[in-house]
Design a protein around this motif. Structure first.
Motif, PDB file in Angstrom:
ATOM      1  N   SER A 572       0.832  -1.199   0.000  1.00 44.73           N
ATOM      2  CA  SER A 572       0.000   0.000   0.000  1.00 44.73           C
ATOM      3  C   SER A 572       0.869   1.252   0.000  1.00 44.73           C
ATOM      4  CB  SER A 572      -0.918   0.004   1.224  1.00 44.73           C
ATOM      5  OG  SER A 572      -1.637   1.206   1.318  1.00 44.73           O
ATOM      6  N   GLN A 573       0.347   2.303  -0.606  1.00 44.66           N
ATOM      7  CA  GLN A 573       1.054   3.587  -0.620  1.00 44.66           C
ATOM      8  C   GLN A 573       0.933   4.327   0.709  1.00 44.66           C
ATOM      9  OE1 GLN A 573       3.010   4.512  -3.127  1.00 44.66           O
ATOM     10  NE2 GLN A 573       2.481   2.605  -4.186  1.00 44.66           N
ATOM     11  N   CYS A 574       0.020   3.881   1.541  1.00 49.82           N
ATOM     12  CA  CYS A 574      -0.182   4.530   2.849  1.00 49.82           C
ATOM     13  C   CYS A 574       0.799   3.928   3.857  1.00 49.82           C
ATOM     14  CB  CYS A 574      -1.625   4.323   3.310  1.00 49.82           C
ATOM     15  SG  CYS A 574      -1.960   4.973   4.962  1.00 49.82           S
ATOM     16  N   PRO A 575       1.704   4.737   4.442  1.00 47.43           N
ATOM     17  CA  PRO A 575       2.663   4.200   5.423  1.00 47.43           C
ATOM     18  C   PRO A 575       1.984   3.566   6.628  1.00 47.43           C
ATOM     19  CG  PRO A 575       3.310   6.397   4.705  1.00 47.43           C
ATOM     20  CD  PRO A 575       1.941   6.169   4.186  1.00 47.43           C
ATOM     21  N   ALA A 576       0.877   4.129   7.075  1.00 49.48           N
ATOM     22  CA  ALA A 576       0.193   3.577   8.251  1.00 49.48           C
ATOM     23  C   ALA A 576      -0.339   2.177   7.958  1.00 49.48           C
ATOM     24  CB  ALA A 576      -0.944   4.499   8.673  1.00 49.48           C
ATOM     25  N   ARG A 577      -0.860   1.965   6.767  1.00 44.47           N
ATOM     26  CA  ARG A 577      -1.366   0.632   6.421  1.00 44.47           C
ATOM     27  C   ARG A 577      -0.228  -0.372   6.308  1.00 44.47           C
ATOM     28  NH1 ARG A 577      -6.310   1.426   2.044  1.00 44.47           N
ATOM     29  NH2 ARG A 577      -7.433   3.031   3.212  1.00 44.47           N
ATOM     30  N   ARG A 578       0.902   0.051   5.750  1.00 44.46           N
ATOM     31  CA  ARG A 578       2.041  -0.863   5.652  1.00 44.46           C
ATOM     32  C   ARG A 578       2.522  -1.267   7.044  1.00 44.46           C
ATOM     33  NH1 ARG A 578       3.989   2.775   1.714  1.00 44.46           N
ATOM     34  NH2 ARG A 578       5.632   3.463   3.147  1.00 44.46           N
ATOM     35  N   ARG A 579       2.584  -0.305   7.948  1.00 41.90           N
ATOM     36  CA  ARG A 579       3.037  -0.628   9.308  1.00 41.90           C
ATOM     37  C   ARG A 579       2.082  -1.611   9.989  1.00 41.90           C
ATOM     38  NH1 ARG A 579       3.042   4.863  10.415  1.00 41.90           N
ATOM     39  NH2 ARG A 579       4.837   5.963   9.556  1.00 41.90           N
ATOM     40  N   LEU A 580       0.779  -1.354   9.841  1.00 43.02           N
ATOM     41  CA  LEU A 580      -0.191  -2.249  10.468  1.00 43.02           C
ATOM     42  C   LEU A 580      -0.127  -3.651   9.864  1.00 43.02           C
ATOM     43  CD1 LEU A 580      -3.271   0.146  10.777  1.00 43.02           C
ATOM     44  CD2 LEU A 580      -1.892  -0.781  12.641  1.00 43.02           C
ATOM     45  N   ALA A 581       0.055  -3.729   8.546  1.00 47.08           N
ATOM     46  CA  ALA A 581       0.161  -5.035   7.906  1.00 47.08           C
ATOM     47  C   ALA A 581       1.394  -5.777   8.399  1.00 47.08           C
ATOM     48  CB  ALA A 581       0.197  -4.870   6.388  1.00 47.08           C
ATOM     49  N   LEU A 582       2.511  -5.075   8.576  1.00 46.56           N
ATOM     50  CA  LEU A 582       3.729  -5.714   9.061  1.00 46.56           C
ATOM     51  C   LEU A 582       3.581  -6.155  10.521  1.00 46.56           C
ATOM     52  CD1 LEU A 582       6.401  -3.401   7.411  1.00 46.56           C
ATOM     53  CD2 LEU A 582       6.088  -5.851   7.003  1.00 46.56           C
ATOM     54  N   ARG A 583       2.887  -5.363  11.322  1.00 48.18           N
ATOM     55  CA  ARG A 583       2.649  -5.775  12.704  1.00 48.18           C
ATOM     56  C   ARG A 583       1.836  -7.061  12.756  1.00 48.18           C
ATOM     57  NH1 ARG A 583       0.055  -1.404  16.391  1.00 48.18           N
ATOM     58  NH2 ARG A 583       0.146  -3.234  17.762  1.00 48.18           N
ATOM     59  N   GLY A 584       0.841  -7.146  11.909  1.00 50.52           N
ATOM     60  CA  GLY A 584       0.070  -8.379  11.835  1.00 50.52           C
ATOM     61  C   GLY A 584       0.897  -9.549  11.348  1.00 50.52           C
ATOM     62  N   LEU A 585       1.789  -9.269  10.425  1.00 52.29           N
ATOM     63  CA  LEU A 585       2.644 -10.333   9.898  1.00 52.29           C
ATOM     64  C   LEU A 585       3.599 -10.853  10.970  1.00 52.29           C
ATOM     65  CD1 LEU A 585       2.645 -11.493   7.058  1.00 52.29           C
ATOM     66  CD2 LEU A 585       4.643 -10.119   6.550  1.00 52.29           C
ATOM     67  N   VAL A 586       4.100  -9.981  11.817  1.00 48.10           N
ATOM     68  CA  VAL A 586       4.980 -10.411  12.910  1.00 48.10           C
ATOM     69  C   VAL A 586       4.232 -11.351  13.855  1.00 48.10           C
ATOM     70  CG1 VAL A 586       6.248  -9.608  14.930  1.00 48.10           C
ATOM     71  CG2 VAL A 586       6.450  -8.375  12.769  1.00 48.10           C
ATOM     72  N   VAL A 587       2.963 -11.033  14.131  1.00 50.24           N
ATOM     73  CA  VAL A 587       2.174 -11.897  15.021  1.00 50.24           C
ATOM     74  C   VAL A 587       1.929 -13.250  14.370  1.00 50.24           C
ATOM     75  CG1 VAL A 587      -0.027 -12.125  16.223  1.00 50.24           C
ATOM     76  CG2 VAL A 587       1.105  -9.905  16.124  1.00 50.24           C
ATOM     77  N   LEU A 588       1.583 -13.245  13.085  1.00 51.32           N
ATOM     78  CA  LEU A 588       1.308 -14.504  12.392  1.00 51.32           C
ATOM     79  C   LEU A 588       2.559 -15.365  12.253  1.00 51.32           C
ATOM     80  CD1 LEU A 588      -1.094 -13.348   9.535  1.00 51.32           C
ATOM     81  CD2 LEU A 588      -1.699 -14.549  11.635  1.00 51.32           C
ATOM     82  N   SER A 589       3.721 -14.740  12.093  1.00 47.08           N
ATOM     83  CA  SER A 589       4.955 -15.499  11.866  1.00 47.08           C
ATOM     84  C   SER A 589       5.397 -16.285  13.088  1.00 47.08           C
ATOM     85  CB  SER A 589       6.074 -14.541  11.439  1.00 47.08           C
ATOM     86  OG  SER A 589       6.356 -13.604  12.464  1.00 47.08           O
ATOM     87  N   ARG A 590       4.780 -16.040  14.235  1.00 49.07           N
ATOM     88  CA  ARG A 590       5.137 -16.802  15.433  1.00 49.07           C
ATOM     89  C   ARG A 590       4.527 -18.201  15.437  1.00 49.07           C
ATOM     90  NH1 ARG A 590       3.683 -11.669  19.279  1.00 49.07           N
ATOM     91  NH2 ARG A 590       5.462 -10.354  18.681  1.00 49.07           N
ATOM     92  N   ASP A 591       3.601 -18.434  14.533  1.00 48.08           N
ATOM     93  CA  ASP A 591       2.989 -19.754  14.435  1.00 48.08           C
ATOM     94  C   ASP A 591       3.681 -20.562  13.343  1.00 48.08           C
ATOM     95  OD1 ASP A 591       0.593 -21.490  13.005  1.00 48.08           O
ATOM     96  OD2 ASP A 591       0.438 -21.448  15.183  1.00 48.08           O
ATOM     97  N   PRO A 592       4.099 -21.788  13.606  1.00 48.70           N
ATOM     98  CA  PRO A 592       4.823 -22.559  12.583  1.00 48.70           C
ATOM     99  C   PRO A 592       4.048 -22.764  11.295  1.00 48.70           C
ATOM    100  CG  PRO A 592       5.032 -23.571  14.759  1.00 48.70           C
ATOM    101  CD  PRO A 592       4.032 -22.494  14.893  1.00 48.70           C
ATOM    102  N   ALA A 593       2.734 -23.027  11.421  1.00 50.20           N
ATOM    103  CA  ALA A 593       1.937 -23.244  10.209  1.00 50.20           C
ATOM    104  C   ALA A 593       1.878 -21.987   9.346  1.00 50.20           C
ATOM    105  CB  ALA A 593       0.525 -23.690  10.597  1.00 50.20           C
ATOM    106  N   MET A 594       1.737 -20.827   9.984  1.00 48.16           N
ATOM    107  CA  MET A 594       1.689 -19.584   9.222  1.00 48.16           C
ATOM    108  C   MET A 594       3.065 -19.211   8.673  1.00 48.16           C
ATOM    109  SD  MET A 594      -1.393 -18.938   9.163  1.00 48.16           S
ATOM    110  CE  MET A 594      -1.105 -17.491   8.185  1.00 48.16           C
ATOM    111  N   ALA A 595       4.119 -19.570   9.384  1.00 45.87           N
ATOM    112  CA  ALA A 595       5.471 -19.273   8.899  1.00 45.87           C
ATOM    113  C   ALA A 595       5.729 -19.941   7.556  1.00 45.87           C
ATOM    114  CB  ALA A 595       6.499 -19.726   9.931  1.00 45.87           C
ATOM    115  N   LYS A 596       5.219 -21.128   7.393  1.00 45.87           N
ATOM    116  CA  LYS A 596       5.391 -21.819   6.117  1.00 45.87           C
ATOM    117  C   LYS A 596       4.585 -21.148   5.011  1.00 45.87           C
ATOM    118  CE  LYS A 596       5.274 -26.463   4.137  1.00 45.87           C
ATOM    119  NZ  LYS A 596       4.976 -27.889   4.399  1.00 45.87           N
TER     120      LYS A 596
END
Length: 825
Positions: A572-596
């Motif tokens: 997204s061109q919106c910095p706030a949306r990119r940050r929120l998406a990355l924060r969500g990605l960090v949470v999801l990456s803690r699960d092995p199934a989502m990491a794959k």
């Protein structure tokens, strides 16, 4: 139809003319009011008169209900059939049986009649002729019924005519019927000096033998009260009863016109000319009869709802009189009742609050009414709902918000079950209302809200009222502590500003999860469909809420849909949306199934490593570290090359957090990547930065550097260097490195030169020593040797300890160049 109706009336008039020839004209109602018979005991006679009036109204209402009930008949009799049995019809019309009590009319009609006598007497008689024209059968039947049941209220129901006029007869207005029934031809046939009871008994003797048997005279005489002048007093009583009934019929007709003829102007404006119609309890009794007996059409439900609302507005002290009627009507037509109430009273006045409370308190109407309110709430600014009468006017979402707020206020310590079950849906809808009414306000919404404010003292802006509703909802379900916690962090103020709204929504989500993870989980599940549709208006606040409650979700159930939403916002061109998406990605990456599953996002994440936003780069590094930590996915060589190129500038970044994360990612990458010759050059170039940061004052950075250096030595299979790092002997690292890889001494020197300008004094001294060792293994013609001498010569302005070390190192280098001898120091 009209011909059959007129023939019945002519037969009725002809029959009465034969029975009572030469009848004197009856006294007018105005004259009746002036004649008052003498009474010995006023209190006792008034009680008997009230009882007789109650019986008359009971039978009149019964006849009215039989008249209205005929509209529901599906089969109708042709005019030919009616003409074949005129005697039977006249017998049914003029000679009702006197037996058991009728059950067609509710008992509450009787209780209200005695209080209405004065009201009927004072009602204007301008529309009497219209009443006779609209309800001719009702008038005639009631007159006959009144004379035969004066002392008893238990009159048998009048038999239904073979073809009684239906409700369509009311709509046709029956103009020709007025001509048929005239005072000269019908009502003035009875002698003024003969009691009505005697006239009826004489009439019964002369009737056809086919007529139904009537009550015996002695039975009637037993119930008559003693009177001195029976003939004169009976005539005056008959005239007063007729006047009361005519005025009651006028009131009934006016009420029916409000419902069947849809007097919309009166309903909308509350015309004071018709206010007496709702001040009386007659309208309440008629509403009870209409609803309980079902003698109405679906298209008339909105008019009945408006009548109930108007009646409650006019009767403050008796606001629960129509509760049962309203509930019965709502059970059959919930959509018409709820939408009409929202249109008629958008500001939710006292009468509307009473109606909403009644509907929510009933277990039969609570759930359908709440669901209709929720559907209206979800459409901004208005939703078009067609009612049975064809009304397609917009129903504003703010009207439903006002109704919901009143419901929550009325409940006090309890919350309706439907509100609890739909809490996620309600909260998200109200938060959207706060945002959209803050972001943009259309002219129609401003006009609507201005009208609501004129009726009640509401907040000046709709967004503030929506925030009040959110507070009321949270107070009912979660308590006051949540409101205070959000208020201490200025969450309610941020909620009213467009640029900080998504921060406030995230704060609210965190507080909800702190109190109950189940609430956060249910709201996140309700939020996923909205984000999947990609609603642009409220997408940023919705994403902020989702990110805060991701840890409450089951990744195996909601992970794929969440990952799809996040991947769309990474670019997204919106910095706030990119940050929120990355924060969500960090949470999801803690699960092995989502990491794959995140393997497909590698390209997007690599692009974000070069972003100027430090927070975005930091979260990208964290996501990569979490994914590689599980060692489920092997990184391909091309991806590893791109990742190493993106990481190398971060090893010397001024932000210590980025330094630490980049070195940890390098170590994880060395563990998850297959050894390849194409990767070794990049690994060689990372050794010097790791060596210097091993001595960093920041302990976390120093530890991360030690790990990265150990991973690089293992990847290169330099066992002696790996042992040196394991034993933590950093002073031996320069000699070991320069000895094992003499071909890259020039590159190592260029990497070490910037550390002479490091803000940390230990790193500057370490860089001077490293350059002195490197100069020993360099040839005279190498340009890097000249760079070393020039850099050491320029360090005279540094601290005495650093300057002296630099001058000593420079002196040794020059001596070695002259004698080709390089002593060990």
């Amino acid at each position: 139809m009209a011909g059959r109706r007129f023939s019945l009336l002519r037969l009725f008039r002809r029959k009465k003319e034969e029975e009572s020839p030469g009848a004197a004209p009856a006294q007018q109602p105005e004259e009746v009011q002036q004649v008052q018979p003498p009474q010995e005991d006023a209190g006792q006679e008034r009680t008997e008169e009230q009882l007789r009036a109650r019986g008359r109204f009971h039978r009149a209402a019964q006849t009215f209900m039989k008249f209205m009930g005929s509209r529901r008949r599906k089969a109708r009799i042709t005019p030919a059939d009616v003409q074949a049995q005129p005697d039977t019809i006249l017998t049914q019309l003029t000679k009702p049986d006197v037996s058991t009590a009728s059950t067609a009319v509710p008992a509450k009609c009787d209780t209200a009649t005695s209080d209405l006598t004065t009201h009927w007497d004072t009602t204007s008689t301008d529309d009497v002729s219209h009443c006779d024209s609209v309800l001719p059968g009702l008038t005639e039947e009631a007159d006959a019924t009144t004379t035969e049941g004066v002392a008893s209220t238990d009159a048998a129901p009048v038999q239904r005519l073979a073809d009684t006029p239906s409700l369509e007869f009311l709509e046709e207005r029956a103009v020709s019927a007025e001509v048929t029934i005239t005072p000269d031809g019908d009502m003035q046939q009875r002698p003024p000096t003969v009691p009505k009871l005697a006239w009826v008994k004489e009439e019964k003797k002369e009737e056809s033998p086919r007529a139904a048997p009537t009550q015996q005279p002695e039975e009637v005489q037993q119930v008559q009260p003693p009177q001195e002048d029976a003939g004169q007093e009976r005539t005056e009583e008959q005239l007063r009863a007729r006047g009361r009934f005519r005025r009651a019929a006028q009131l009934v007709c006016r009420f029916i016109r409000c419902i069947w003829h849809e007097e919309a102007t009166f309903m909308a404006t509350g015309d004071t000319a018709n206010s007496d119609l709702f001040n009386a309890q007659t309208s309440a009794a008629l509403l009870d009869m209409l609803v309980e007996n079902g003698v109405y059409k679906a298209k008339q439900v909105p008019a009945i709802v408006r009548c109930i609302h108007q009646w409650l507005t006019s009767n403050v002290s008796d606001e629960h009189r129509l509760d049962k009627t309203l509930v019965l009507l709502t059970e059959e037509h919930p959509m018409d009742v709820a939408v009409t109430l929202l249109r008629s009273a958008p500001a939710c006045d006292r009468a509307a609050r009473t109606m909403w409370k009644t509907l929510i308190s009933s277990r039969w109407t609570k759930e359908p009414v709440l669901q209709i309110l929720f559907r209206v709430l979800e459409y901004w600014p208005a939703h078009r709902r067609r009612t049975s009468d064809g009304d397609e006017r917009d129903v504003f979402a703010l009207a439903a918000t006002v109704a919901l707020w009143e419901i929550l206020q009325l409940s006090h310590s309890w919350c309706p079950g439907g509100v609890k079950d739909n809490f996620p849906r309600l909260l998200l809808t109200l938060l959207f209302q706060v945002f959209i009414s803050t972001e943009e306000m259309s002219e129609e919404v401003e006009t609507f809200w201005r009208q609501c404010r004129e009726q009640r003292s509401l907040p000046p802006n709709p967004n503030r009222f929506a925030v009040q509703t959110v507070k009321a909802l949270l107070r009912q379900l979660l308590g006051e502590d949540v409101l205070m916690a959000i208020g201490r962090k200025c969450g309610w103020d941020m909620l009213l500003k467009a640029d900080s709204h998504h921060y406030a929504v995230g704060l609210l989500a965190r507080e909800l999860c702190r109190v109950s993870c189940s609430f956060g989980r249910s709201i996140a599940v309700s939020l996923l469909p909205r984000l999947s549709r990609g609603e642009p208006l409220w997408e940023l606040p919705a994403l902020a809420f989702l990110v805060e409650v991701l840890h409450c979700l089951n990744p195996r159930q909601c992970g794929p849909s969440v990952l799809q939403i996040i991947s769309r916002h990474l670019r997204s061109q919106c910095p706030a949306r990119r940050r929120l998406a990355l924060r969500g990605l960090v949470v999801l990456s803690r699960d092995p199934a989502m990491a794959k599953s995140m393997r497909s996002l590698s390209e997007s994440l690599l692009e974000l490593l070069q972003d100027a936003d430090t927070d975005a780069v930091q979260m990208t590094l964290s996501a990569f570290i979490n994914v590689l930590h599980f060692q489920i996915v092997k990184i391909s060589t091309p991806t590893a090359l791109k990742l190493l190129e993106a990481l190398r500038p971060l090893f010397d970044n001024e932000h210590s957090q980025l330094q630490q994360l980049s070195m940890l990612l390098f170590w994880e990458l060395m563990e998850a990547t297959e050894r390849s010759k194409s990767l070794k050059p990049h690994v060689y170039l990372s050794l010097v930065p790791f060596y210097f940061n091993w001595h960093n004052e920041n302990q976390r950075v120093a530890e991360a550097s030690w790990r990265a250096l150990f991973g690089a030595a293992r990847f290169l299979k330099w066992r002696d260097l790996e042992d040196l790092v394991t034993m933590e002997q950093p002073w031996r690292f320069p000699e070991c490195l320069l000895e094992k890889d003499r071909s890259r001494v020039g590159q190592y020197v260029r990497q070490a030169l910037p550390f002479l300008e490091s803000p940390e004094k230990p790193l500057r001294k370490l860089a001077i020593k490293f350059l002195g060792i490197a100069a020993r293994s360099m040839k005279q013609e190498q340009p890097e040797l000249q760079l070393i001498c020039q850099a050491l010569q320029d360090m005279t302005d540094d601290s005495p300890a650093v300057s002296n070390l630099a001058q000593e190192t420079l002196h040794i280098i020059r001596a070695v160049r002259r004698t080709s001898f390089f002593p060990f120091w």
